[in-house]
Design a protein around this motif. Structure first.
Motif, mmCIF file in Angstrom:
data_model
loop_
_atom_site.group_PDB
_atom_site.id
_atom_site.type_symbol
_atom_site.label_atom_id
_atom_site.label_comp_id
_atom_site.label_asym_id
_atom_site.label_seq_id
_atom_site.Cartn_x
_atom_site.Cartn_y
_atom_site.Cartn_z
ATOM 1 N N THR A 14 -51.606 -32.952 -2.305
ATOM 2 C CA THR A 14 -52.242 -34.267 -2.206
ATOM 3 C C THR A 14 -52.858 -34.471 -0.825
ATOM 4 O O THR A 14 -53.955 -35.045 -0.694
ATOM 5 C CB THR A 14 -51.214 -35.367 -2.525
ATOM 6 O OG1 THR A 14 -50.665 -35.120 -3.821
ATOM 7 C CG2 THR A 14 -51.856 -36.745 -2.526
ATOM 8 N N SER A 17 -56.088 -32.892 -0.706
ATOM 9 C CA SER A 17 -57.080 -33.699 -1.424
ATOM 10 C C SER A 17 -57.523 -34.895 -0.593
ATOM 11 O O SER A 17 -58.711 -35.230 -0.534
ATOM 12 C CB SER A 17 -56.481 -34.162 -2.761
ATOM 13 O OG SER A 17 -57.334 -35.064 -3.391
ATOM 14 N N VAL A 18 -56.547 -35.532 0.098
ATOM 15 C CA VAL A 18 -56.863 -36.715 0.911
ATOM 16 C C VAL A 18 -57.763 -36.339 2.088
ATOM 17 O O VAL A 18 -58.626 -37.122 2.519
ATOM 18 C CB VAL A 18 -55.551 -37.371 1.397
ATOM 19 C CG1 VAL A 18 -55.832 -38.433 2.465
ATOM 20 C CG2 VAL A 18 -54.812 -37.990 0.220
ATOM 21 N N LYS A 20 -60.149 -34.341 2.025
ATOM 22 C CA LYS A 20 -61.539 -34.334 1.532
ATOM 23 C C LYS A 20 -61.977 -35.736 1.101
ATOM 24 O O LYS A 20 -63.121 -36.126 1.277
ATOM 25 C CB LYS A 20 -61.660 -33.397 0.330
ATOM 26 C CG LYS A 20 -61.374 -31.944 0.655
ATOM 27 C CD LYS A 20 -61.427 -31.115 -0.606
ATOM 28 C CE LYS A 20 -61.041 -29.669 -0.324
ATOM 29 N NZ LYS A 20 -60.947 -28.863 -1.557
ATOM 30 N N ARG A 21 -61.078 -36.499 0.489
ATOM 31 C CA ARG A 21 -61.414 -37.841 -0.009
ATOM 32 C C ARG A 21 -60.343 -38.823 0.481
ATOM 33 O O ARG A 21 -59.354 -39.062 -0.204
ATOM 34 C CB ARG A 21 -61.468 -37.819 -1.536
ATOM 35 C CG ARG A 21 -61.936 -39.109 -2.154
ATOM 36 C CD ARG A 21 -62.130 -38.988 -3.639
ATOM 37 N NE ARG A 21 -63.177 -38.032 -3.974
ATOM 38 C CZ ARG A 21 -63.454 -37.653 -5.215
ATOM 39 N NH1 ARG A 21 -62.744 -38.134 -6.206
ATOM 40 N NH2 ARG A 21 -64.421 -36.789 -5.453
ATOM 41 N N PRO A 22 -60.520 -39.400 1.667
ATOM 42 C CA PRO A 22 -59.476 -40.230 2.286
ATOM 43 C C PRO A 22 -59.097 -41.437 1.422
ATOM 44 O O PRO A 22 -59.916 -41.934 0.630
ATOM 45 C CB PRO A 22 -60.111 -40.675 3.605
ATOM 46 C CG PRO A 22 -61.197 -39.689 3.859
ATOM 47 C CD PRO A 22 -61.701 -39.269 2.523
ATOM 48 N N GLU A 23 -57.872 -41.878 1.613
ATOM 49 C CA GLU A 23 -57.431 -43.112 0.953
ATOM 50 C C GLU A 23 -58.114 -44.315 1.614
ATOM 51 O O GLU A 23 -58.716 -44.199 2.679
ATOM 52 C CB GLU A 23 -55.910 -43.225 1.042
ATOM 53 C CG GLU A 23 -55.197 -42.130 0.266
ATOM 54 C CD GLU A 23 -53.690 -42.171 0.445
ATOM 55 O OE1 GLU A 23 -52.983 -41.895 -0.525
ATOM 56 O OE2 GLU A 23 -53.224 -42.452 1.575
ATOM 57 N N ARG A 24 -57.959 -45.494 0.997
ATOM 58 C CA ARG A 24 -58.655 -46.691 1.486
ATOM 59 C C ARG A 24 -58.224 -47.060 2.903
ATOM 60 O O ARG A 24 -59.010 -47.603 3.680
ATOM 61 C CB ARG A 24 -58.372 -47.874 0.550
ATOM 62 C CG ARG A 24 -59.064 -47.755 -0.805
ATOM 63 C CD ARG A 24 -58.802 -48.999 -1.655
ATOM 64 N NE ARG A 24 -57.450 -49.032 -2.184
ATOM 65 C CZ ARG A 24 -56.525 -49.893 -1.815
ATOM 66 N NH1 ARG A 24 -56.810 -50.799 -0.894
ATOM 67 N NH2 ARG A 24 -55.310 -49.872 -2.337
#
Length: 552
Positions: A14, A17-18, A20-24
């Motif tokens: 995870t 993944s974060v 590459k696509r950060p959380e809010r």
């Protein structure tokens, strides 16, 4: 493979993944600054039989985390108790009877500011405030009118009154006498929580010591004469409305409750004689899960406080019973229809948290007192949750949720830190006198306002998702002549009452205030002699003095 390596593997994947696509956000703290994890598992909530029984147990059993009744809402729904009061006693009586006709199951009374601080409607300090934020009650005649055609042996009544709570309770009991209802069949609640007035609200009259005497006198009197009356509703609601966090609301409320039990024991009362009639009043705010966790933690903490700290033996003394009101401070004047949604979310949190009674705010309360139609919609919200949502078909439906149990533990841990520090300061009264609670609440309120102004905390319709103009709706307006009308009624009362009986009753009250006897019988006799709330409170002001807060 066991859980731990699988969890670590999932976390590594995870994190990749974060990247590459950060959380809010980088962090997800709630309003009590408890950091919310990405995922909760059994690692956060060890689930042995021993830990389950110690921390959760079963509904209706110590420590009551899962509810105070063995069947909760499968037996009967919570009491739907809409807070109502405005203008004259006649107008509020009409609203009471309307809400009962619409299916409300208990009454809840809002009093105007003069009544709350013990002034008659014709006093100079009352000018411009009569009937504005609640009903105006100056005499037994007003209370009789307020309760006309309402059977006091069948309807329980909550009265949101603190400094002059003894006087309003006395008026209620005298009306019951006049209806022929024995006091042991009367049920209801007075708020009677003066400590939170010093902390958060400001409608106090007397200094702390005589205020605590009035409260313990009520505990003692009702335990013998009015056994079904809830003698205090220890309120976190107003602490929260003043800007506290959920954790502060819980901690300061329980600290105040500890002070009341301490005072009653020092007055010579046995804990199990009065503790079963202690009740609580909490706020249901917007953070759905934090609120549910707060209610569950509150029950567990109170059970432990009563058993371990005060040595209570009666299980009723350990059960935290509470009324909930949805958060008035979250309602917005902008796009007021959004308030219906906010209230629904908050009401769901109260129900899932196991409340015993509930008030749902009306959508127009950021603008004015509620109209009849908006009050009906607020009541319908509760009725839909009770009858259509399925929330009520099993007990504590979120119990066992990894997140809810971990959050309940975290809220409890933070609240104990506050309570222990308040104990270190000398208890709630000493903490209030030092300004500790007030400063903590002010700091939390300031932080929240800053977060809203920076846009970090979203308020829909206010700092995001705004519209150019807001829809207008009908608002309730209080009769501007009500002050004069109430003054005329008081003049008539004063000209017609038996003067000798009135004078003797007030003299007896003064002698009791100077001495050490229980004040309730003397206050009841003064009400029977048609003394007004202002006259009774003036006698007590003369003898007790008035509280003047320090500036913090």
């Amino acid at each position: 493979m066991s859980l731990e390596p699988r969890l670590e593997e999932w976390q590594r994947k995870t994190e990749a993944s974060v990247a590459k696509r950060p959380e809010r956000k980088n962090d997800f703290p709630n309003h009590s600054d408890i950091s919310i994890s990405r995922l909760y598992t059994t690692k956060d909530v060890p689930a042995t039989d021993e830990s389950y029984l110690a921390k959760l147990g079963f509904p209706g059993e110590y420590p009551y985390t899962r509810g105070i009744q063995p069947t909760m809402y499968r037996g009967r729904f919570w009491t739907m108790r809409q807070y109502a009061g405005f203008g004259s006693a006649e107008e509020t009586n009409r609203r009471f009877r309307y809400l009962l006709e619409q299916g409300q199951t208990g009454l809840s009374t809002a009093f105007d500011l003069p009544t709350q601080i013990g002034y008659d409607a014709d006093h100079a300090m009352s000018r411009g405030e009569v009937g504005k934020v609640g009903v105006s009650i100056s005499s037994i005649h007003d209370m009789e009118t307020l309760l006309q055609d309402i059977p006091l042996d069948k309807v329980s009544t909550s009265m949101t009154i603190n400094a002059p709570a003894a006087v309003l309770l006395a008026m209620y009991l005298v009306v019951a006498e006049k209806q022929g209802v024995p006091w042991n069949q009367v049920s209801g609640t007075i708020q009677n929580d003066i400590l939170k007035e010093y902390v958060a609200r400001g409608t106090y009259i007397f200094p702390p010591k005589p205020s605590m005497r009035l409260i313990t006198d009520i505990f003692d009197f009702c335990s013998r004469e009015v056994p079904n009356w809830n003698t205090i509703s220890i309120s976190g609601y107003h602490i929260r409305e003043a800007g506290s966090t959920a954790v502060q609301e819980l901690a300061f409320t329980l600290s105040n409750a500890i002070a009341y039990v301490d005072a009653a024991q020092k007055a010579g009362l046995q804990v199990d004689d009065f503790a079963p009639r202690l009740s609580f009043f909490f706020n249901a705010h917007n953070d759905f899960f934090e609120e549910i966790a707060k209610f569950r933690a509150a029950r567990r903490m109170w059970a432990r406080i009563m058993k371990e700290r005060f040595g209570a033996k009666n299980s009723k003394s350990m059960q935290l019973r509470f009324h909930t009101q949805t958060a008035g401070s979250t309602l917005t004047a902008q796009q007021p229809d959004n308030n219906v949604v906010r209230v629904t979310v908050q009401a769901m949190a109260a129900v899932l948290g196991g409340t015993q009674s509930l008030h749902t705010n009306s959508k127009d309360e950021a603008l004015a007192l509620p109209t009849e139609s908006s009050a009906r919609l607020a009541l319908r919200t509760q009725q839909i949750l009770a009858n259509e949502s399925g929330l009520t078909d099993t007990i504590d439906p979120l119990g066992g949720s990894y997140y809810v149990e971990a959050l309940t533990d975290a809220v409890e841990e933070r609240a104990w830190e506050y309570i222990n520090y308040i104990d270190h300061l000398g208890g709630a009264v000493a903490a209030i006198e030092q300004g500790y609670m007030q400063q903590e609440i002010h700091r939390a309120a300031y932080d929240t306002q800053q977060a809203i102004e920076r846009g970090e905390q979203v308020v829909v319709g206010v700092n995001q998702f705004t519209t150019a103009s807001d829809e207008s709706s009908e608002l309730l307006r209080v009769d501007p002549e009500i002050g004069q009308k109430q003054a005329l009624r008081l003049a008539t009362l004063r000209s017609q009452r038996p003067l000798q009986a009135h004078k003797a009753a007030l003299q007896k009250l003064r002698e009791t205030a100077v001495g050490e006897g229980n004040l309730m019988p003397a206050i009841i006799d003064a009400v029977r002699a048609y003394a007004t709330i202002g006259e009774i409170c003036d006698v007590l002001r003369d003898e007790f003095g008035e509280y003047r807060p320090s500036v913090f």
